[in-house]
Design a protein around this motif. Sequence first.
Motif, PDB file in Angstrom:
ATOM      1  N   ALA A 407      91.256  50.466  23.274  1.00 57.40           N
ATOM      2  CA  ALA A 407      90.545  50.203  24.818  1.00 57.40           C
ATOM      3  C   ALA A 407      89.453  51.296  24.975  1.00 57.40           C
ATOM      4  O   ALA A 407      88.476  50.766  25.660  1.00 57.40           O
ATOM      5  CB  ALA A 407      91.769  50.640  25.488  1.00 57.40           C
ATOM      6  N   SER A 408      89.389  52.495  24.493  1.00 59.07           N
ATOM      7  CA  SER A 408      88.341  53.225  24.719  1.00 59.07           C
ATOM      8  C   SER A 408      87.114  52.839  24.011  1.00 59.07           C
ATOM      9  O   SER A 408      85.901  52.512  24.739  1.00 59.07           O
ATOM     10  CB  SER A 408      88.512  54.613  24.150  1.00 59.07           C
ATOM     11  OG  SER A 408      89.600  55.190  24.840  1.00 59.07           O
ATOM     12  N   ILE A 409      87.127  52.193  22.882  1.00 61.95           N
ATOM     13  CA  ILE A 409      86.054  51.469  22.220  1.00 61.95           C
ATOM     14  C   ILE A 409      85.459  50.328  23.154  1.00 61.95           C
ATOM     15  O   ILE A 409      84.166  50.219  23.063  1.00 61.95           O
ATOM     16  CB  ILE A 409      86.473  51.031  20.715  1.00 61.95           C
ATOM     17  CG1 ILE A 409      86.827  52.300  20.013  1.00 61.95           C
ATOM     18  CG2 ILE A 409      85.126  50.180  20.109  1.00 61.95           C
ATOM     19  CD1 ILE A 409      87.349  51.913  18.390  1.00 61.95           C
ATOM     20  N   MET A 410      86.353  49.551  23.492  1.00 64.58           N
ATOM     21  CA  MET A 410      85.877  48.391  24.370  1.00 64.58           C
ATOM     22  C   MET A 410      84.979  48.903  25.528  1.00 64.58           C
ATOM     23  O   MET A 410      84.123  48.216  26.251  1.00 64.58           O
ATOM     24  CB  MET A 410      87.025  47.763  24.655  1.00 64.58           C
ATOM     25  CG  MET A 410      87.825  46.735  23.639  1.00 64.58           C
ATOM     26  SD  MET A 410      88.908  45.510  24.154  1.00 64.58           S
ATOM     27  CE  MET A 410      90.246  46.691  24.552  1.00 64.58           C
ATOM     28  N   GLY A 411      85.542  49.935  26.241  1.00 62.89           N
ATOM     29  CA  GLY A 411      84.949  50.388  27.469  1.00 62.89           C
ATOM     30  C   GLY A 411      83.662  51.239  27.474  1.00 62.89           C
ATOM     31  O   GLY A 411      82.671  51.234  28.115  1.00 62.89           O
TER      32      GLY A 411
END
Length: 572
Positions: A407-411
Amino acid sequence: MSRRKGAILVTPGVQGVYRPRDVQPLGTDVPQDQAVGVENAAFEAEIPNGDPHAVVQSTDTDSNSSGFASIEDNSATPSSRGNGGDTNRDIKVVEVVPVKPDAGKGTADVQLKKSINLLHCTAIMVAVTGHSSVFISPAAILGLAGSVGASLVVWLVGGLINLGLALCFAELGTMLPKAGGPYAYVMRTFGPLAGFLIMWGYVVLIAGPFWAFLAYTAALYIVKPAFPECQPEQMDTGVKILAGWIMITMVALNCVYMKYVTKIQTLLSSTKIVALLIIIIAGFYQMAVGNTENLDDIFDGTTQEPGKFAVAIFYSIFSYGGWQVMTSLMEEVKNPGRDLPLSVYITFVIVIIKYILTNVAYYTLITPQELLRSSAIALMFMDRLYRPVSPLISVLVATTSIGALNASIMGHSRLLFAGARNGHMPLLMGMVHPKYLTPWPAIFALLVWSLVMLYSGSVTDMMEFISLFSTIMGIAVVCSLLYLRWKRPNEKRPYKTMLFVPVVQLIINLAVLVLAIYQKPHRMGIGLLILFAGVPVYWLGVLWRSKPKEFTSMIEGITVLIQKALLLTKSQ
């Protein structure tokens, strides 16, 4: 085909023009000096045979561009024009997506794909909110709070603070649904320097250490069952190698399989819930059979120092942190006005309850003194409960960390992408892969920085910096919300939180920040120094336009080389 000055060449050999998106109709030519600098300007080009893989290339060199160039840097100014108003300046198009023919005419338009619904939004929030902190940070919070009861109060207060901040972010996120999150909000309210500092601090003090922390946690919980008697420092090298592999693998998946990654996220977030449910149910069972001696006199030993309590809240802010990345995905959410606030409420109701119950469950089998010495609390708990289940919990905690990393990579990468569109990051950071529609260069840049943080051994030291900057960023966003409420009361707000929420958030966060700086002036001072080091970086990279020609030529050459490597290697 003859070359026309001021035109843009598209491989293979076609010319095109800029048009401001949603302002000019398709096919309307707009002069360069009018189109350049328009927010969200799109590139329209004639593409032979509807070729969806045409890639923009530069035709001239810009002798006066900035190393942190933006579209505005390439505008044709009067001073740069030659005879007859012609210009030798180059317009570099960095965003091209597959063409959708319109009335026999191919058009290239650039936007991030809207593929995130309420379920995906909530899954991302649940996965990344608190990430894997509940399996690691209770010891740090207990050590500062001084007692079991005080630590539980800190967990509650931290959750409510983050809920209030998330509601403020939700209002601004639906009001300004553009990729960039807090960076976009602060820049719109307080100007480009303040926005740049938010982006700088987020990348340097949050994104890199956070990715490294999550990958390391996942690797540690994978390796630990195989070597149960070893301490983390004895397995450090092997754990870091595995953590690096995990990080690279998740980046690759995000770059190529974004559609499937959002579906996988739902599964990854469910593993976190399963792990916590096992611990909570086991805790209820232990209380039912009378194992409650560690919960007697739960406020005995509570710290009397406000500074320590403030730092404990700092840790709890980090422990519930991570949800901010959702606001960086607004351009990819199908219905942000409905989905974002709903996902905030659902997420925090789930997370606050389960985190407090998980902490209570720990104390049914682990004494406060043992918990303070543990680095893998969930494994210790399951060893005491039923040792054969320990490997299962280890795997669930590892997948929880991987879910938060995903999720952090996406955001986080979308923040750099948004910064490039505003001229605050190199042009390279604003490029999107034409097939997969994901910002590859921004993701790769954060991957490199995260690997540096992982192998530098400073991840633990940076945790306090993450908390420090999270608090500063929260204050800046709340101030932005209050300012816009005052100056632009009639602007459309799909979601509007109650006024007392931002006011209370501002007071609490300021008090916590001041007390934390008072308690740890040296460490917090270093964090502030790192943050404000962004001011000279802003001057050198953004404001200083007249850089040496050799430097700008080198930057342009690197940009074109990487653009070709990532965009031109395509299969029909």
